[in-house]
Design an enzyme around this catalytic site. Structure first.
Site, mmCIF file in Angstrom:
data_model
loop_
_atom_site.group_PDB
_atom_site.id
_atom_site.type_symbol
_atom_site.label_atom_id
_atom_site.label_comp_id
_atom_site.label_asym_id
_atom_site.label_seq_id
_atom_site.Cartn_x
_atom_site.Cartn_y
_atom_site.Cartn_z
ATOM 1 C CB SER A 71 -72.146 110.998 53.801
ATOM 2 O OG SER A 71 -70.496 111.232 54.223
ATOM 3 C CE LYS A 74 -70.539 113.609 56.829
ATOM 4 N NZ LYS A 74 -69.851 113.419 55.840
ATOM 5 C CB SER A 132 -70.212 115.307 52.147
ATOM 6 O OG SER A 132 -70.904 114.183 53.098
#
Length: 299
Positions: A71, A74, A132
């Site tokens: 993640s 992101k 997240s």
């Protein structure tokens, strides 16, 4: 009596000499080049740290080896959104069933967005960066991609992620997803991710997002009422390291445990990345070691 006084004087002279020696020794240590600080050992397979002020490298470990990023991807999702021309952070987006279905299908980390709720772009960014949320990432890709179908818009958004990576000189990076749930070709390096984070931190909105420990957001429901979403940041460094200001955790079956981190002390900012660490606790330990080392190098 006279002999005693002489003895005291001699002892004092010896003490003064010893003290002077200690001062010289201390001075020598202080004046030693910053590089003399011992580089730490980290569990992560890759690591990189730089001085955020000028991009000077402070630490490397397999810094240009391509790895799964989880993640931490992101960061780029947020960067692309925040780079949109005439961005309205208060524009509302309706949560689609496709976003929640995606979370279920992938057993993905979630902002727990509820179908039919109307959330602002700013709120989606909080949902993206704190818990997240892969559902928030999907919503943003759907909103800011171009095309007549959702699939086309998502593909377009990922294209923007890769274009931005090239523009930033991230030569060892490729994205095939908006959230890090890879289709087999989503990778970056500690150096590239640090470069990305440093650039993203130029945005006041991004800085505000990634240093927020938790937030409570009021959203409009499908029926015109309201509810609150409460999100807590997965980046425990914000609580456990003095001066921490971000940035983003990542994990996954391939990525293991990752962390892009930044902290400011005495007006100096150190920023870096660890990829493929062994646990959530260990990635934090790795980051702390590298931050301490970075600050020691900067003096």
């Amino acid at each position: 009596m006279i002999t005693g006084i002489k003895g005291i004087r001699i002892r004092r002279a010896v003490a003064v000499t010893a003290t002077a020696g200690a001062v010289f020794a201390t001075g020598a240590l202080t004046a030693a080049p910053a590089q003399a600080v011992t580089a730490p050992t980290i569990a992560a397979k890759g690591g990189y740290v730089m001085n955020n002020a000028n991009g000077a490298t402070l630490y490397t470990k397999a810094a240009d080896t391509k790895r799964a990023t989880g993640s931490t991807t992101k960061i780029m999702t947020a960067k692309v959104v925040l780079s949109q021309p005439n961005l309205n952070l208060d524009a509302k987006v309706t949560v689609q069933k496709a976003y929640s279905d995606y979370i279920v299908a992938n057993t993905a980390s979630s902002a727990r967005l509820i179908v039919g709720d109307k959330v602002t772009v700013r709120q989606l960014l909080y949902g993206l960066m704190l818990p997240s949320g892969c559902d928030a990432a999907y919503a943003l890709a759907d909103k800011f991609g171009s095309g007549t179908t959702r699939a086309a818009r998502v593909k377009s958004f990922i294209g923007k992620m890769n274009t931005t990576a090239r523009q930033l000189g991230m030569t060892n990076t490729k994205f095939d997803s908006f959230d890090g749930i890879s289709n087999g070709a989503n990778y970056s390096t500690p150096r590239d991710l640090t470069k990305l984070a440093s650039n993203a931190m130029k945005s006041a909105t991004f800085r505000a997002l990634v240093k927020t420990k938790s937030t409570k957001q009021k959203v409009t429901t499908k029926n015109g009422g309201y509810r609150y979403y409460t999100w807590t940041n997965t980046n425990t460094l914000l609580t456990n390291y003095s001066g921490a200001i971000g940035v983003k955790t990542g994990s996954g079956s391939q990525a293991k445990f990752c962390l892009v981190f930044a902290a400011t002390r005495n007006g100096k900012t150190v920023i870096g990345t660890v990829l493929t660490s062994t646990s959530a606790a260990q990635r934090e330990t790795d980051a702390k070691k590298l931050l301490n080392y970075g600050f020691a190098r900067l003096g």
